[in-house]
Scaffold this motif. Structure first.
Motif, PDB file in Angstrom:
ATOM      1  N   ILE A   1      -8.821 -20.575 -43.938  1.00  0.00           N
ATOM      2  CA  ILE A   1      -8.290 -21.845 -43.611  1.00  0.00           C
ATOM      3  C   ILE A   1      -8.418 -21.704 -42.024  1.00  0.00           C
ATOM      4  O   ILE A   1      -8.434 -20.678 -41.439  1.00  0.00           O
TER       5      ILE A   1
ATOM      6  N   THR B   1      -7.285 -26.044 -36.566  1.00  0.00           N
ATOM      7  CA  THR B   1      -8.364 -26.589 -35.418  1.00  0.00           C
ATOM      8  C   THR B   1      -7.575 -26.607 -34.287  1.00  0.00           C
ATOM      9  O   THR B   1      -6.286 -26.448 -34.162  1.00  0.00           O
ATOM     10  N   ALA B   2      -8.472 -26.725 -33.304  1.00  0.00           N
ATOM     11  CA  ALA B   2      -7.959 -26.822 -31.867  1.00  0.00           C
ATOM     12  C   ALA B   2      -7.090 -28.132 -31.585  1.00  0.00           C
ATOM     13  O   ALA B   2      -6.136 -28.306 -30.912  1.00  0.00           O
ATOM     14  N   LEU B   3      -7.189 -29.094 -32.582  1.00  0.00           N
ATOM     15  CA  LEU B   3      -6.512 -30.328 -32.286  1.00  0.00           C
ATOM     16  C   LEU B   3      -5.176 -30.435 -33.217  1.00  0.00           C
ATOM     17  O   LEU B   3      -4.277 -31.193 -33.390  1.00  0.00           O
TER      18      LEU B   3
ATOM     19  N   GLY C   1      -5.087 -29.548 -36.857  1.00  0.00           N
ATOM     20  CA  GLY C   1      -5.086 -29.838 -38.123  1.00  0.00           C
ATOM     21  C   GLY C   1      -5.723 -28.610 -38.799  1.00  0.00           C
ATOM     22  O   GLY C   1      -5.816 -27.452 -38.120  1.00  0.00           O
ATOM     23  N   ARG C   2      -5.591 -28.604 -40.262  1.00  0.00           N
ATOM     24  CA  ARG C   2      -6.036 -27.540 -40.877  1.00  0.00           C
ATOM     25  C   ARG C   2      -7.258 -27.833 -41.894  1.00  0.00           C
ATOM     26  O   ARG C   2      -6.960 -28.954 -42.436  1.00  0.00           O
ATOM     27  N   ARG C   3      -8.157 -26.986 -42.094  1.00  0.00           N
ATOM     28  CA  ARG C   3      -9.137 -27.198 -43.083  1.00  0.00           C
ATOM     29  C   ARG C   3      -9.734 -26.020 -43.539  1.00  0.00           C
ATOM     30  O   ARG C   3      -9.386 -24.903 -42.880  1.00  0.00           O
ATOM     31  N   LEU C   4     -10.312 -26.390 -44.665  1.00  0.00           N
ATOM     32  CA  LEU C   4     -11.020 -24.884 -45.200  1.00  0.00           C
ATOM     33  C   LEU C   4     -12.229 -24.718 -44.650  1.00  0.00           C
ATOM     34  O   LEU C   4     -12.747 -25.560 -44.247  1.00  0.00           O
TER      35      LEU C   4
END
Lengths: 331, 365
Positions: free
Chosen positions: A308, A311-313, A315-318
């Motif tokens: 995971i 992100t610097a913003l 958010g979370r992503r795979l």
């Protein structure tokens, strides 16, 4: 699948499938295919590793195939908890290779070996007709003495452990790509080819708090962590803002639409350690020139196995596991 | 990179996400917005923007990846040529796009020469170095790619090399949007319009979708703040009950577009009917070489016309693209159609609606 694809050699999912289907079942002595084997001889713990080098072009900003051949095997031995001592050097040379090129490569082998404190003690040379190899292939094998303080293994990684890297990611892969394709963007990425044995030795006294070490070569940091996540059924969460990148490398990756977490390093080590020693690891690494930009980049979380990115913003992503071949996108 | 960091500022992003939340709350209904362009889709995934948006705002990925909508019949023709010994130069992301049975990566492994270009000029260099071999450039892409390849085609006319031809499968964005908005079932409330395609086309190209079809349009750049600003712009129009074309990407896009590029495209190419994977053949939705440039047309040079491949009869990508069907509602999803052997464009693109649904549905990050 009836033929080998390029992606089978790229350190991604297809490479893992090939190893699991065709190699592991045939050799009982290979347990989980470590990059280096742990052996005992006369009561002494040894590490044994082998690696092959087919990089194109042979010379690139930051080094040449000779540096890689030494650093690749030295680093495999070091991250297995070894103090590298002896090296073999086998060469497959294409008819017509300029002698001047061969000399520069051999000088690089000599200099890199000296810097790593290893001796080249045996070797082999073959010459093949023009067209049968791409200039020069090198293969090295190495033997190391075990650093007895370190007890490393994927099975020792625990929830809450910290993930650290010793420096900027993706420099080698992007440097070679730019050199191969003839890109000139003003400031060229520079390969990080270099040894990590000093970085490993510097944290050996932290003993069992160091759980796992690996050099993120083909497949990059994502490749290494994806494999580890599967082995231990944990998730790893990386902090995008903490990931160190060289500006030139990041610029080129942006331009080509490549994910730097999938791109190879050749002089970095990733450590998974107990959270209470993370600062000590960072301090020791940063006191060495090759670890000046070391960073704490992530943490092990309860499973399921996956990567995971925060992100610097915010958010979370795979993060996709690398497939094996870096392909630029047009869209 | 410092220039880019300005468009990725976390505090500014949080403020925009908050503004989107306030606007969406006033709408009091679910809203579906389409990002038309594949690069928006990739950026939305990369910066995890979906999770920053209000719960009642859903982003739907459009037909905006020219490689993903490239028809299987085209890939089959390229494979045929490669197997006849023609050397192929291609953009990297076309390598894995499935033809009817195989991909270009597969035939490369069988010995065909298929080389990946980073810039089209490289292909000319290869063709010059190997004049004894015929070379074909796989000329796919939207208007953004059509323009530089028009420059390449006019260079070929002027100075060769004579052993290079183009296999064209260009796609034009407006006819695809026309086809989407013509469906009365379309459940899209607004369009986030492409960035670089619009640099060529101009923002005015989207006016019919706003003025005739009543769908708000915002042209937005590819950085995360661009996209969040674009979404806020669309929500503002929806809240106000308006529909017009706003241009958030003024630093690159002009109302009339790039006239030099458009003239160059028109000099080399003309609109042709084109097959879109998942959408079928759409009128005037592609570009082909003009008759006077037939000597550059690989289909004619090598006597291998591209015939339309057949979409899987059960593929519902068209409905997914229109926002009337969730990927999971397609019978092929996760069974016959998977990221490793995709059938429709929504699965071919690594961040297309179906690929993203497959990846994220099973694990909630």
């Amino acid at each position: 699948m009836s033929r080998i694809l390029l992606e089978h050699g790229g350190g991604g999912r297809l490479a893992r499938e090939l190893i699991e289907a065709e190699i592991l079942p045939r050799f009982a002595g290979l347990v989980g295919l470590p990059d280096a084997a742990s052996l005992r001889a006369d009561g002494r713990e040894l590490r044994f590793a082998a690696d092959s080098f087919v990089v194109q072009p042979l010379e690139f900003p930051g080094g040449n195939i000779g540096h890689l051949a030494v650093h690749g095997t030295v680093n495999d031995l070091a991250v297995a908890g070894g103090r590298p001592r002896w090296l073999s050097l086998a060469m497959i040379v294409e008819e017509g290779l300029p002698l001047a090129t061969l000399r520069r490569v051999l000088d690089a082998v000599r200099d890199a070996a000296e810097d790593c404190g290893v001796a080249v003690v045996t070797g082999d040379t073959k010459v093949v007709p023009r067209g049968q190899c791409d200039g020069l292939y090198l293969s090295t094998a190495g033997v190391a003495e075990a650093l007895s303080e370190l007890i490393l293994g994927a099975n020792r990684v625990q929830e809450g452990d910290a993930v650290l890297v010793s420096g900027p990611l993706g420099d080698h892969g992007m440097a070679v790509l730019c050199a191969r394709e003839g890109f000139d963007f003003g400031t060229a990425p520079r390969s990080d080819t270099g040894p990590v044995h000093r970085l490993v030795a510097s944290i050996a006294s932290l003993g069992s708090s160091i759980r796992f070490l690996r050099d993120p070569t083909r497949g990059g940091l994502a490749g290494v962590l994806d494999e580890l996540a599967r082995d231990v059924s944990l998730a790893f969460e990386l902090e995008e803002a903490a990931l160190p990148y060289a500006p030139a490398t990041r610029s080129v990756a942006e331009l080509l639409g490549l994910e730097l977490l999938h791109v190879a390093c050749e002089g970095r080590v990733m450590a998974v350690c107990a959270p209470d020693v993370a600062d000590a690891v960072l301090a020791r690494w940063r006191s060495l020139p090759e670890g000046a930009q070391a960073a704490r980049v992530g943490v092990a979380r309860p499973g399921p196995a996956r990567l995971i990115l925060r992100t610097a913003l915010g958010g979370r992503r795979l993060i996709d596991p690398p497939r094996g071949e870096l392909l630029p996108r047009i869209c | 990179m410092r220039y880019l960091d300005g468009f990725r500022d976390p505090q500014a992003a949080a403020a925009l996400a908050e503004r989107a939340g306030a606007l969406a709350a006033r709408l009091e209904r679910p809203v579906q917005l389409m990002e038309v362009c594949g690069s928006h889709t990739m950026a939305i995934a990369r910066y995890a923007l979906r999770g920053m948006l209000p719960a009642n705002v859903r982003l739907i990925s459009g037909p905006g990846c020219p490689v993903c909508v490239t028809d299987a019949g085209y890939v089959d023709a390229a494979i045929d040529l490669a197997e006849r010994g023609v050397r192929i130069a291609t953009f990297g992301d076309l390598l894995r796009v499935p033809g009817s049975r195989r991909s270009l990566a597969d035939v490369r492994a069988e010995g065909a020469v298929v080389r990946v270009v980073y810039a089209p000029d490289q292909a000319l260099e290869w063709a010059r170095q190997e004049p004894e071999h015929p070379w074909v450039f796989l000329a796919v892409g939207f208007e953004t790619t059509t323009a530089p390849l028009a420059a390449l085609a006019s260079g070929l006319v002027r100075s060769g090399p004579a052993n290079m031809s183009l296999l064209t499968a260009f796609k034009r964005v407006p006819p695809a949007l026309d086809a989407l908005v013509a469906d009365p079932a379309l459940a899209i409330d607004g369009f986030l319009c492409p960035a670089h395609v619009s640099a060529i086309l101009g923002a005015d190209a989207y006016r019919p979708y706003a003025e005739v079809h009543g769908r708000p349009c915002v042209v937005a750049g590819f950085e995360p703040l661009d996209i969040l600003l674009g979404v806020c712009g669309l929500l503002e129009q929806l809240v106000a009950g308006e529909a017009r074309v706003d241009n958030q990407y003024e630093r690159v896009v002009r109302p009339e577009g790039n006239l030099v590029a458009k003239r160059l495209i028109d000099a080399c190419f003309e609109p042709v009917d084109a097959p879109w994977r998942g959408l079928g053949t759409l009128p005037a939705s592609g570009y082909g070489l003009r008759a006077e440039l037939a000597h550059l047309d690989a289909e004619k040079v090598h006597d291998r016309p591209v015939t339309a491949g057949r979409d899987h009869p059960a593929c519902r990508c068209g409905d997914v693209l229109k926002g009337v069907l969730e990927p999971q509602g397609c019978k092929l999803f996760g069974r016959a159609c998977l990221p490793d052997h995709p059938l429709g464009p929504c699965m071919v693109s690594s961040e297309g609606s179906c690929a993203a649904a497959w990846k994220y549905a099973r694990v909630d990050p």
